[in-house]
Enzyme design. Structure first.
Site, PDB file in Angstrom:
ATOM      1  N   ASP A   1      -3.522   8.390   7.949  1.00 28.53           N
ATOM      2  CA  ASP A   1      -4.681   7.543   8.391  1.00 28.53           C
ATOM      3  C   ASP A   1      -4.377   6.408   9.570  1.00 28.53           C
ATOM      4  OD1 ASP A   1      -3.591   5.193   7.059  1.00 28.53           O
ATOM      5  OD2 ASP A   1      -4.912   5.281   5.430  1.00 28.53           O
TER       6      ASP A   1
ATOM      7  N   SER B   1       0.873  -1.129  -0.043  1.00 31.03           N
ATOM      8  CA  SER B   1       0.060   0.056  -0.102  1.00 31.03           C
ATOM      9  C   SER B   1       1.014   1.390   0.009  1.00 31.03           C
ATOM     10  CB  SER B   1      -0.954  -0.090   1.079  1.00 31.03           C
ATOM     11  OG  SER B   1       0.095  -0.044   2.528  1.00 31.03           O
TER      12      SER B   1
ATOM     13  N   HIS C   1      -0.458   4.832   7.196  1.00 29.69           N
ATOM     14  CA  HIS C   1      -0.074   5.527   5.867  1.00 29.69           C
ATOM     15  C   HIS C   1       0.509   6.807   5.974  1.00 29.69           C
ATOM     16  CE1 HIS C   1      -3.097   2.074   4.449  1.00 29.69           C
ATOM     17  NE2 HIS C   1      -1.591   1.720   3.843  1.00 29.69           N
TER      18      HIS C   1
END
Length: 469
Positions: free
Chosen positions: A439, A133, A443
């Protein structure tokens, strides 16, 4: 700063005394080679600095260029013991890149009238990216849509800082990967799965390379029935191999394409370790036993890419996961001694990821020995994040640096109040650029990603300037 040394000319011929440009390089402490090709004079400059990879580049009085195969006098660059060790605080590669930029700017000024007819030149034609991610530019939403699963990062405020809309990135703006693309003058790397879903022609959609990284990528090859929640690095390589035939038809074409491409493998491993901790409730010491297998899988993936023709690769380590909000929430009941009093991070977790990064660097060193013609760089993800955690004010961040900007209504240790960013009721901080974490999943904000990318770009010196029409 020690002075450099002049090499012989191209092809081993003795060169004439260098011009003032060559003398400049010698004075800065670089090895300099002088030669001619097609009636034009070229210089080869190379240097190393402590702890840095060898940096070398070619340029002429008319154009900035580097060659896939360096003349034999320059091959000494591979033996770093023969290279001058530059002790200046400015990395040798950064100095060389700056010098090339200055020279390139000066040359551009003298050839401005011909710029419209000149071919545009880049170090690389394309970027191929693998990872999780931290590198996903939009694969995850495409996969989730296939399964009818809603992905919060397709909703505001994701993407609000730079793009003004969600793009599938787990960030308020750009990821670490986006900044090297911009620096090289390339488009931001498009997500492979999103383009396939839209039915775009692969040969045109991925002319500058695709991004194969999905949000929940793991390193170990496991049960694909959990797709899309866990996608192995091996599966990403399968996607790459399935695309290869549409990008190049012959071995020669593939070698040319991948030889002028930059390959990124960004932050693989953290999901393996986190999943083990969450699914089994195991200890950090038990997770540590997984590290050699994870490193082995990464190494085999790199070897596989090299076999396909990759010659320039950047492989990042893991970040300091003992500081990220979801890990801190998972271990919210840990005793006081488990935390670093200076940062509030979990000491044992960070030691785990230091161990991972150490083994990864040792493995990369072995791969370099086996493939001396391949440029394989390690990108440090851990140290820049720790620097921002330890001195948030220095980077313009708020003092509550471990708190996420979006989603959670309180500090990381109040798990009962956590709401996912993008979900109803989520709260977004007033200034994302003053936060390290975007978040509650850990991240990073665009501001943090840019600091990390700047560190990578200052320590990773691309050596090949491929032509692009």
């Amino acid at each position: 700063m020690p002075h450099g040394r002049q090499w012989g000319g191209v092809g081993g011929k003795r060169a004439e005394a260098p011009s003032p440009v060559g003398q400049q390089l010698l004075g800065l402490g670089f090895f300099v080679g002088v030669g001619s090709r097609d009636g034009k004079e070229y210089y080869a400059a190379a240097a190393t600095s402590p702890g840095r990879s060898c940096c070398r580049a070619y340029f002429s009085s008319e154009l900035v260029r580097s060659f896939p195969t360096l003349p034999s006098p320059v091959h000494a660059c591979a033996q770093q013991r023969e290279m001058p060790q530059i002790t200046s605080p400015v990395p040798a590669c950064a100095v060389l890149l700056l010098l090339l930029l200055v020279l390139g700017s000066a040359e551009a000024a003298t050839t401005a009238s011909r710029s419209s007819a000149a071919r545009h030149r880049r170090r690389y034609d394309s970027i191929f990216s693998f990872g999780d991610s931290f590198a996903d530019t939009g694969n995850n939403p495409a996969v989730f849509a296939w399964y009818g699963v809603s992905d919060p990062n397709t909703r505001p405020p994701y993407g609000s800082t730079f793009f003004g809309r969600p793009t599938g990135r787990n960030c308020d703006g750009r990821l670490v990967l986006d900044f090297p693309a911009e620096s090289l003058g390339l488009p931001l790397v498009p997500p492979f799965l999103a383009r396939k879903r839209n039915g775009d022609r692969e040969s045109s959609a991925f002319r500058h390379g695709p991004n194969f990284a999905p949000e929940h990528a793991v390193d170990a090859d496991g049960d694909d029935s959990v797709f899309p929640l866990n996608v192995s690095l091996s599966m990403q390589l399968q996607w790459f191999e399935s695309l290869k035939t549409s990008l190049c038809a012959t071995l020669k074409e593939c070698l040319e394409l991948f030889g002028c491409s930059l390959f990124f493998v960004v932050e693989i491993g953290i999901n393996d370790y986190d999943s083990f901790l969450l699914d089994t409730g195991g200890s950090v010491q038990q997770v540590k036993a997984l590290v050699p297998d994870v490193i082995s899988t990464i190494s085999m993936a790199i070897e596989r890419l090299i076999k396909h023709g990759a010659t320039s690769l950047v492989v990042s380590g893991t970040l300091s996961a003992g500081c990220i909000p979801p890990i801190l929430a998972l271990f919210a009941g840990a005793d006081t001694a488990s935390y670093d009093p200076r940062t509030g991070c979990l000491k044992e977790l960070n030691e785990l990821f230091v161990h991972h990064n150490t083994l990864l660097q040792e493995s990369l060193a072995k791969i370099r020995d086996n493939h001396p013609d391949v440029e394989l760089a390690y990108a440090d993800f851990f140290s820049p994040v720790m620097a921002m955690v330890e001195s948030p004010g220095k980077y313009g961040f708020d003092e509550d640096v471990l708190d996420a900007c979006c989603g959670g209504l309180g500090s990381y240790d109040d798990s009962s109040r956590v709401i996912a960013c993008g979900d109803p009721g989520a709260v977004t901080c007033e200034n994302p650029s003053a936060r390290l974490f975007w978040d509650g999943s850990g991240h990073l904000t665009e501001a943090a990603n840019q600091y990390i990318a700047d560190e990578w770009l200052s320590s990773i010196c691309p050596v090949r300037l491929c032509l692009f029409d």
